[in-house]
Design a protein around this motif. Structure first.
Motif, mmCIF file in Angstrom:
data_model
loop_
_atom_site.group_PDB
_atom_site.id
_atom_site.type_symbol
_atom_site.label_atom_id
_atom_site.label_comp_id
_atom_site.label_asym_id
_atom_site.label_seq_id
_atom_site.Cartn_x
_atom_site.Cartn_y
_atom_site.Cartn_z
ATOM 1 N N LEU A 121 15.008 5.281 -23.955
ATOM 2 C CA LEU A 121 15.682 5.898 -22.731
ATOM 3 C C LEU A 121 16.031 4.922 -21.759
ATOM 4 N N SER A 122 17.013 5.005 -21.246
ATOM 5 C CA SER A 122 16.759 3.900 -20.498
ATOM 6 C C SER A 122 16.157 3.963 -18.879
ATOM 7 N N TYR A 123 15.886 3.206 -18.100
ATOM 8 C CA TYR A 123 15.612 2.979 -16.857
ATOM 9 C C TYR A 123 16.630 4.107 -15.875
ATOM 10 N N ALA A 124 17.594 4.044 -15.796
ATOM 11 C CA ALA A 124 18.634 5.424 -15.655
ATOM 12 C C ALA A 124 18.228 7.042 -15.983
ATOM 13 N N ALA A 125 17.365 6.929 -17.008
ATOM 14 C CA ALA A 125 17.704 8.121 -17.786
ATOM 15 C C ALA A 125 16.068 8.434 -17.185
ATOM 16 N N LEU A 126 14.972 7.582 -17.568
ATOM 17 C CA LEU A 126 13.979 7.665 -17.407
ATOM 18 C C LEU A 126 13.394 8.097 -16.056
ATOM 19 N N ASN A 127 14.494 7.826 -15.377
ATOM 20 C CA ASN A 127 13.886 7.966 -13.708
ATOM 21 C C ASN A 127 14.532 9.447 -13.610
ATOM 22 N N ALA A 128 15.788 9.334 -14.457
ATOM 23 C CA ALA A 128 16.254 10.984 -14.279
ATOM 24 C C ALA A 128 15.131 12.263 -14.530
ATOM 25 N N ASN A 174 12.403 12.576 -12.849
ATOM 26 C CA ASN A 174 12.974 13.436 -11.583
ATOM 27 C C ASN A 174 12.799 15.356 -11.289
ATOM 28 N N GLN A 175 13.212 15.472 -12.999
ATOM 29 C CA GLN A 175 13.474 16.719 -13.528
ATOM 30 C C GLN A 175 11.936 16.656 -13.956
ATOM 31 N N LEU A 176 11.762 16.877 -14.258
ATOM 32 C CA LEU A 176 9.885 17.097 -14.500
ATOM 33 C C LEU A 176 9.185 17.169 -12.670
ATOM 34 N N ALA A 177 9.248 16.460 -12.334
ATOM 35 C CA ALA A 177 8.394 16.689 -10.646
ATOM 36 C C ALA A 177 8.974 17.749 -10.020
ATOM 37 N N ALA A 221 1.024 -1.217 0.411
ATOM 38 C CA ALA A 221 -0.414 0.059 0.485
ATOM 39 C C ALA A 221 1.040 1.315 0.092
ATOM 40 N N ASP A 222 1.721 1.439 0.141
ATOM 41 C CA ASP A 222 3.246 2.630 0.549
ATOM 42 C C ASP A 222 3.991 2.593 -0.338
ATOM 43 N N THR A 223 3.915 1.639 -1.466
ATOM 44 C CA THR A 223 4.259 1.217 -2.762
ATOM 45 C C THR A 223 4.371 2.284 -3.607
ATOM 46 N N CYS A 224 4.741 3.845 -4.585
ATOM 47 C CA CYS A 224 3.777 4.087 -5.399
ATOM 48 C C CYS A 224 4.841 3.763 -6.375
ATOM 49 N N VAL A 225 3.960 3.723 -8.286
ATOM 50 C CA VAL A 225 4.668 3.464 -9.316
ATOM 51 C C VAL A 225 6.028 4.387 -9.976
ATOM 52 N N HIS A 226 6.286 5.521 -8.728
ATOM 53 C CA HIS A 226 7.486 6.000 -9.054
ATOM 54 C C HIS A 226 8.816 5.130 -8.589
ATOM 55 N N ASP A 227 7.965 4.654 -7.325
ATOM 56 C CA ASP A 227 9.066 4.414 -6.170
ATOM 57 C C ASP A 227 10.057 2.639 -6.741
#
Length: 553
Positions: free
Chosen positions: A528-535, A538-541, A500-506
């Motif tokens: 995009l790689s997973y690292a690039a997608l995550n980066a 985060n920039q958008l957030a 319940a406490d895990t979101c998609v971005h996590d």
């Protein structure tokens, strides 16, 4: 045209040669080059063949790229006469001008420069004093280093040799040459001549080899004189129609494609048993095709299942030695045919075989257009990250030279060690009494070994499903192994509740930590790689938060 086991894609068997001749006759196709090649009279400013010219230009962009080397090694067991081996090598170089050729520039155009003599040094490295594990490792490293030789096309030499001593009665001889002066057929010519000359010289006899009728430069002059005008236009017209709007094959990869192709590669060998080869032969005969055509169609089905594409093309090498004068020569003759498949409409595999037969025979009938001219005429969009026109190669190769037993020496070819791959994938197969032996050469920038091993397993399953029911539609042919089918059933049968406490971005951030370079997103030509997608997420957030975004906002 002389039909033999190496003049066409696949190293065809005697039965397949007979079938191919009948098929060509049925279709009214002719692949004969209608001229004879004569020895040249001029000795200066010799032109390059079309194939040589393209490799020369590629070397200007990437000087010394080892992806364009040809290297092979022979294990010599028994009493070795080094002097006879040295004399044999020098005699071969004296016989074949290609091995004495370098490439100069005159008025901004490359020309062949043929040295009158070019003795081949045969340095001896003695590894026999090393302990066994270290000796084997060092020998392996030297074999690999030989394949990575950095050749200078202008200065030469473009052919080198080296001798390793493992024990007093065990040696390895290494040969490396640039592709611009040689090809796979030439390697066979070289080995046969070396064995014949070594045998004669070690027994004090003269060379048993007959004089060569022409040299490679004679072929280059002939090719440029013959392949022009109406002959060239007719052949080019076919390929322009056949390859119009040719799509790029986009296989799923383990990592994003680098902006510039590095040619780093590895090999994964595998085998199919004699019973499978017999079944494939039976299917081929049943539907009036050759073994090459059946295996090509199967490989294209596998590529379609992996890529999701229904229109795809595979390259295939052809020896391009359809004139008797060039058969005994060492030189760069090989050409590449592009074999396109249309898998739309979910055809039965046997119907796909009929299409493959027509496509292949038409390609044979128009084989004289050098691949280099196709690239020049079709002008595909220049993309340094991948080869032009096709990204995957298939070859059914002739059976390699087996162990040769001489009076005092046994010669055993060693498996190739190149560490390079010219394409995303290349599947090479060889039929023998022991079944089908195969190797997938793959680009290690794109694929992990585990991915290629899975592809091998699934190709094996696909082959077995084809021989069991060639009338099935291609989308219904299974490719998953039994273990993969069980895993898939288990994955689909189990419902996993997310904490319940895990979101998609996590979850994405955790995946980026585990496999940062793995491919996460594809959109059109971008990925995009997973690292690039995550980066980027985060920039958008951070941007949204800076603008006042938050829960329910």
């Amino acid at each position: 045209m002389t039909l033999d086991s190496q003049s066409l894609p696949g190293g065809l068997s005697a039965e397949e040669l007979e079938l191919l001749a009948l098929l060509m006759e049925e279709e009214g196709l002719d692949v004969t080059a209608p001229q004879t090649i004569f020895p040249r009279t001029q000795q200066t400013e010799l032109p390059l063949s079309f194939a040589q010219q393209r490799l020369w230009f590629m070397d200007q962009w990437e000087p010394g790229n080892p992806a364009y080397n040809i290297a092979f090694a022979l294990k010599l067991t028994g009493r070795l006469n080094i002097a006879a081996l040295q004399d044999a090598l020098n005699t071969i170089v004296d016989r074949h001008e290609a091995l004495r050729t370098t490439f100069a520039t005159v008025d901004d155009q490359p020309v062949q420069v043929i040295a009158s003599t070019a003795p081949v040094p045969l340095p001896l490295t003695d590894l026999s004093q090393l302990p066994e594990p270290e000796r084997t490792t060092e020998a392996h490293l030297r074999v690999l280093a030989s394949s990575q030789t950095n050749f200078d096309l202008a200065r030469g030499p473009l052919f080198v040799a080296e001798l390793l001593r493992l024990r007093p009665d065990e040696h390895i001889v290494l040969f490396a040459m640039h592709h611009i002066i040689s090809d796979g057929w030439s390697s066979g010519v070289f080995q046969r001549e070396m064995i014949a000359l070594y045998t004669a010289f070690s027994q004090g006899r003269p060379s048993p080899l007959p004089p060569l009728p022409i040299q490679y430069a004679d072929f280059a002059i002939w090719q440029r004189a013959w392949l022009q005008g109406e002959v060239l236009e007719q052949q080019l017209g076919y390929w322009q129609r056949q390859l119009a709007d040719l799509p790029v094959l986009e296989l799923p990869t383990d990592r994003p494609r680098p902006p510039v192709q590095s040619h780093r590669g590895a090999h994964e060998p595998f085998a199919l048993p004699p019973a499978t080869l017999t079944a494939l032969d039976d299917v081929s005969k049943q539907y009036g095709v050759t073994l090459f055509m059946t295996l090509l169609a199967a490989f294209q089905v596998l590529l379609s299942r992996y890529s999701g594409q229904l229109d795809l093309a595979v390259g295939s090498p052809i020896a391009n030695r359809d004139l008797v004068e060039v058969e005994p020569l060492i030189g760069f003759f090989i050409n590449t045919l592009i074999l396109r498949a249309d898998l739309s409409g979910n055809p039965r595999f046997c119907d796909l075989l009929a299409q493959t037969r027509e496509t292949t025979l038409d390609a044979y009938a128009h084989q004289n257009v050098p691949f280099e001219q196709l690239v020049e005429v079709l002008r595909p969009e220049r993309d340094p990250s991948r080869p032009p026109l096709f990204q995957v190669m298939f070859a059914l190769q002739p059976q390699p030279t087996e162990v040769q037993k001489l009076p005092d020496l046994t010669i055993t070819p060693l498996p190739p060690e190149s560490g390079a791959s010219k394409f995303d994938l290349m599947l090479g197969m060889t039929a023998s009494s022991r079944g089908l032996r195969a190797t997938i050469e793959y680009n290690t920038d794109l694929f992990d070994r585990e991915t290629i091993q899975r592809m091998v397993r699934q190709f094996t399953v696909l082959i077995e499903s084809i021989v069991a029911a060639p009338e099935r539609r291609i989308a219904e042919l299974p490719i998953l192994t039994l273990d993969e089918q069980r895993d898939l059933a288990e994955w689909n049968a189990v419902t996993v509740a997310d904490p319940a406490d895990t979101c998609v971005h996590d979850l994405i951030a955790a995946q980026a930590e585990r496999t940062p370079d793995a491919l996460a997103v594809i959109s059109g030509d971008a990925s995009l790689s997973y690292a690039a997608l995550n980066a980027r997420a985060n920039q958008l957030a951070h941007l949204l938060r800076a603008q006042g975004a938050g829960p329910e906002v």
